[in-house]
Design an enzyme around this catalytic site. Structure first.
Site, PDB file in Angstrom:
ATOM      1  N   TYR A  45      -5.224  -4.142 -14.330  1.00  0.00           N
ATOM      2  CA  TYR A  45      -4.132  -2.898 -14.291  1.00  0.00           C
ATOM      3  C   TYR A  45      -4.123  -2.142 -13.145  1.00  0.00           C
ATOM      4  O   TYR A  45      -3.167  -1.851 -12.358  1.00  0.00           O
ATOM      5  CB  TYR A  45      -4.040  -1.890 -15.673  1.00  0.00           C
ATOM      6  CG  TYR A  45      -3.614  -3.233 -16.928  1.00  0.00           C
ATOM      7  CD1 TYR A  45      -3.701  -4.577 -17.016  1.00  0.00           C
ATOM      8  CD2 TYR A  45      -3.516  -2.351 -18.717  1.00  0.00           C
ATOM      9  CE1 TYR A  45      -3.625  -4.832 -18.229  1.00  0.00           C
ATOM     10  CE2 TYR A  45      -3.668  -3.593 -19.361  1.00  0.00           C
ATOM     11  CZ  TYR A  45      -3.398  -4.186 -19.073  1.00  0.00           C
ATOM     12  OH  TYR A  45      -2.885  -5.120 -20.426  1.00  0.00           O
ATOM     13  N   GLU A  52       8.031  -0.826  -3.998  1.00  0.00           N
ATOM     14  CA  GLU A  52       8.329   0.105  -2.611  1.00  0.00           C
ATOM     15  C   GLU A  52       7.099  -0.689  -2.113  1.00  0.00           C
ATOM     16  O   GLU A  52       7.538  -0.063  -0.715  1.00  0.00           O
ATOM     17  CB  GLU A  52       7.993   1.229  -2.697  1.00  0.00           C
ATOM     18  CG  GLU A  52       9.023   1.785  -4.022  1.00  0.00           C
ATOM     19  CD  GLU A  52       8.798   2.021  -5.020  1.00  0.00           C
ATOM     20  OE1 GLU A  52       8.843   1.101  -6.089  1.00  0.00           O
ATOM     21  OE2 GLU A  52       9.973   3.067  -6.134  1.00  0.00           O
ATOM     22  N   CYS A  86       3.884   6.195  -4.553  1.00  0.00           N
ATOM     23  CA  CYS A  86       5.343   5.629  -3.866  1.00  0.00           C
ATOM     24  C   CYS A  86       6.445   6.519  -3.019  1.00  0.00           C
ATOM     25  O   CYS A  86       6.953   5.982  -1.037  1.00  0.00           O
ATOM     26  CB  CYS A  86       6.276   4.686  -4.416  1.00  0.00           C
ATOM     27  SG  CYS A  86       5.045   2.861  -4.874  1.00  0.00           S
TER      28      CYS A  86
END
Ligand code: THU
Length: 130
Positions: A45, A52, A86
Site C-alpha cells: 500500500y 497529482e 501533494c
C-alpha cells in the site's frame, strides 16, 4: 475543453483496486501544455502514488517546470482535498496565486489556490543559513 474535463477523462485510467477511489489530475503548465496523472496503487500500500504526483512527473519529464493551473477530480461527496504531500509537491512548481479547481464527478467544484492549500509552506528561503 476545461482542465477539469481533462482530469475527469484521465481519471478513468486510474489504478485503484485497493481503495476503489479513482483520482484524476490535470496540470496546465506555463507553456500551455496540459499534463495528466492518475493515482496508481500497489499491493504494498505505501508504494501507491497520487494523481497529482503523476501529473507532476509527466510535466517534468516533458521539460516543463512551471505550473499555471491545476484540476483534481474524484467521486467524492465534496470536492477532493489533495493530501499534504501533494500540496508540498505542487508548491514546488507553482506560485501561491495558481488556481486549483477541486471537483467531484457529480459536477461540484471548489476553487482555491496553491497558497491557500499550503499556508506557511516550507521553502528554500528557510534554508538560507545552511
Ligand atoms: N489520492 C490521490 O490520488 N489524490 C488526492 O488528492 C487524494 C488521494 C489517492 C491516493 C489513493 O490511491 C486513494 O486516493 C485513496 O487515498
Amino acid at each position: 475543453m476545461s482542465l477539469v474535463d481533462d482530469a475527469r477523462r484521465v481519471r478513468e485510467n486510474a489504478y485503484a483496486p485497493y481503495s476503489n477511489f479513482k483520482v484524476g489530475a490535470a496540470i496546465r503548465a506555463a507553456s500551455g501544455e496540459v499534463y495528466l496523472g492518475v493515482n496508481v496503487e500497489n499491493v504494498a500500500y505505501p508504494e501507491g502514488t497520487c494523481a497529482e504526483a503523476g501529473a507532476i512527473a509527466a510535466m517534468i519529464a516533458a521539460g516543463d517546470a512551471e505550473i499555471a493551473e491545476v484540476a483534481v477530480i474524484a467521486d467524492s461527496p465534496v470536492p477532493v482535498s489533495p493530501c499534504g504531500g501533494c500540496r508540498q509537491k505542487l508548491a514546488e512548481f507553482g506560485r501561491g496565486e495558481v488556481k486549483v479547481t477541486l471537483a467531484t464527478t457529480d459536477g461540484t467544484t471548489r476553487e482555491t489556490t496553491l497558497g491557500d492549500l499550503l499556508p506557511g509552506a516550507f521553502d528554500q528561503a528557510q534554508m538560507e543559513r545552511a
